[in-house]
Write a protein that holds these residues in place. Structure first.
Motif, PDB file in Angstrom:
ATOM      1  N   ILE A  25      71.456  81.034  54.692  1.00 42.87           N
ATOM      2  CA  ILE A  25      70.849  82.354  54.456  1.00 42.87           C
ATOM      3  C   ILE A  25      71.898  83.443  54.613  1.00 42.87           C
ATOM      4  O   ILE A  25      71.905  84.431  53.865  1.00 42.87           O
ATOM      5  CB  ILE A  25      69.657  82.562  55.403  1.00 42.87           C
ATOM      6  CG1 ILE A  25      68.520  81.611  55.025  1.00 42.87           C
ATOM      7  CG2 ILE A  25      69.173  83.996  55.383  1.00 42.87           C
ATOM      8  CD1 ILE A  25      67.369  81.611  55.982  1.00 42.87           C
ATOM      9  N   LEU A  26      72.812  83.286  55.570  1.00 46.20           N
ATOM     10  CA  LEU A  26      73.899  84.255  55.736  1.00 46.20           C
ATOM     11  C   LEU A  26      74.757  84.348  54.484  1.00 46.20           C
ATOM     12  O   LEU A  26      75.098  85.442  54.025  1.00 46.20           O
ATOM     13  CB  LEU A  26      74.780  83.881  56.932  1.00 46.20           C
ATOM     14  CG  LEU A  26      74.344  84.348  58.300  1.00 46.20           C
ATOM     15  CD1 LEU A  26      75.259  83.779  59.357  1.00 46.20           C
ATOM     16  CD2 LEU A  26      74.338  85.848  58.369  1.00 46.20           C
ATOM     17  N   LEU A  27      75.114  83.209  53.931  1.00 44.04           N
ATOM     18  CA  LEU A  27      75.945  83.218  52.730  1.00 44.04           C
ATOM     19  C   LEU A  27      75.236  83.891  51.561  1.00 44.04           C
ATOM     20  O   LEU A  27      75.837  84.667  50.823  1.00 44.04           O
ATOM     21  CB  LEU A  27      76.343  81.792  52.359  1.00 44.04           C
ATOM     22  CG  LEU A  27      77.352  81.122  53.286  1.00 44.04           C
ATOM     23  CD1 LEU A  27      77.551  79.667  52.881  1.00 44.04           C
ATOM     24  CD2 LEU A  27      78.666  81.876  53.284  1.00 44.04           C
ATOM     25  N   ILE A  28      73.969  83.619  51.404  1.00 39.56           N
ATOM     26  CA  ILE A  28      73.212  84.248  50.317  1.00 39.56           C
ATOM     27  C   ILE A  28      73.061  85.740  50.571  1.00 39.56           C
ATOM     28  O   ILE A  28      73.192  86.560  49.663  1.00 39.56           O
ATOM     29  CB  ILE A  28      71.833  83.563  50.161  1.00 39.56           C
ATOM     30  CG1 ILE A  28      72.030  82.120  49.695  1.00 39.56           C
ATOM     31  CG2 ILE A  28      70.940  84.317  49.202  1.00 39.56           C
ATOM     32  CD1 ILE A  28      70.779  81.279  49.738  1.00 39.56           C
ATOM     33  N   ALA A  29      72.792  86.106  51.823  1.00 37.57           N
ATOM     34  CA  ALA A  29      72.582  87.510  52.149  1.00 37.57           C
ATOM     35  C   ALA A  29      73.864  88.324  52.008  1.00 37.57           C
ATOM     36  O   ALA A  29      73.813  89.488  51.607  1.00 37.57           O
ATOM     37  CB  ALA A  29      72.040  87.638  53.565  1.00 37.57           C
ATOM     38  N   ILE A  30      75.002  87.739  52.317  1.00 36.82           N
ATOM     39  CA  ILE A  30      76.268  88.461  52.166  1.00 36.82           C
ATOM     40  C   ILE A  30      76.522  88.746  50.684  1.00 36.82           C
ATOM     41  O   ILE A  30      76.982  89.832  50.313  1.00 36.82           O
ATOM     42  CB  ILE A  30      77.425  87.662  52.798  1.00 36.82           C
ATOM     43  CG1 ILE A  30      77.283  87.687  54.316  1.00 36.82           C
ATOM     44  CG2 ILE A  30      78.781  88.229  52.390  1.00 36.82           C
ATOM     45  CD1 ILE A  30      78.253  86.777  55.034  1.00 36.82           C
ATOM     46  N   LYS A  31      76.162  87.781  49.856  1.00 34.33           N
ATOM     47  CA  LYS A  31      76.338  87.974  48.418  1.00 34.33           C
ATOM     48  C   LYS A  31      75.389  89.040  47.886  1.00 34.33           C
ATOM     49  O   LYS A  31      75.755  89.821  47.004  1.00 34.33           O
ATOM     50  CB  LYS A  31      76.089  86.658  47.690  1.00 34.33           C
ATOM     51  CG  LYS A  31      76.420  86.716  46.206  1.00 34.33           C
ATOM     52  CD  LYS A  31      76.011  85.453  45.492  1.00 34.33           C
ATOM     53  CE  LYS A  31      77.027  84.374  45.716  1.00 34.33           C
ATOM     54  NZ  LYS A  31      76.770  83.170  44.921  1.00 34.33           N
ATOM     55  N   GLU A  32      74.164  89.136  48.409  1.00 31.06           N
ATOM     56  CA  GLU A  32      73.152  90.068  47.904  1.00 31.06           C
ATOM     57  C   GLU A  32      73.397  91.496  48.373  1.00 31.06           C
ATOM     58  O   GLU A  32      73.085  92.428  47.652  1.00 31.06           O
ATOM     59  CB  GLU A  32      71.754  89.614  48.320  1.00 31.06           C
ATOM     60  CG  GLU A  32      71.328  88.302  47.717  1.00 31.06           C
ATOM     61  CD  GLU A  32      71.247  88.340  46.198  1.00 31.06           C
ATOM     62  OE1 GLU A  32      70.807  89.368  45.646  1.00 31.06           O
ATOM     63  OE2 GLU A  32      71.638  87.349  45.580  1.00 31.06           O
ATOM     64  N   GLY A  33      73.870  91.691  49.570  1.00 32.90           N
ATOM     65  CA  GLY A  33      74.137  93.047  50.021  1.00 32.90           C
ATOM     66  C   GLY A  33      73.950  93.200  51.511  1.00 32.90           C
ATOM     67  O   GLY A  33      73.367  92.347  52.186  1.00 32.90           O
ATOM     68  N   PRO A  34      74.462  94.330  52.053  1.00 38.42           N
ATOM     69  CA  PRO A  34      74.416  94.525  53.499  1.00 38.42           C
ATOM     70  C   PRO A  34      73.013  94.779  54.048  1.00 38.42           C
ATOM     71  O   PRO A  34      72.742  94.476  55.204  1.00 38.42           O
ATOM     72  CB  PRO A  34      75.314  95.734  53.726  1.00 38.42           C
ATOM     73  CG  PRO A  34      75.386  96.428  52.431  1.00 38.42           C
ATOM     74  CD  PRO A  34      75.182  95.396  51.380  1.00 38.42           C
TER      75      PRO A  34
END
Length: 98
Positions: free
Chosen positions: A8-17
């Protein structure tokens, strides 16, 4: 759970802060807290798990002793019943023989 949090961290970093700070960080903090609580109480669970077989051995010993004494009592009752049956048989044979 930590692997799911890392994904989830990896996906969230890609999506935005905003997604990263709003969803992923609290999820990771919760998973770290759960792991810490598990480590904190893990020793107690291992200790109680290791004492259960010891108690089970003692319980088995008590059960064996109880069964032994119970068997002796049952044998005594059986012998008394056989003695009574023999007395009745002898008295009935003695009275019919006259």
């Amino acid at each position: 759970m930590p692997l799911l949090g890392a994904a989830i961290l990896l996906i969230a970093i890609k999506e935005g802060p905003t997604i990263f700070l709003g969803f992923s960080v609290p999820f990771e903090v919760k998973s770290i807290l759960i792991l810490a609580i598990g480590k904190l109480f893990g020793f107690r669970f291992l200790k109680s798990g290791s004492t259960i077989p010891g108690n089970n051995g003692r319980n088995q010993q008590i059960r064996t002793e109880y069964d032994f004494y119970n068997q002796i009592a049952n044998q005594d009752k059986l012998l008394e019943g056989l003695k009574d049956a023999n007395r009745e048989l002898i008295t009935s044979l003695a009275t019919t023989g006259e």
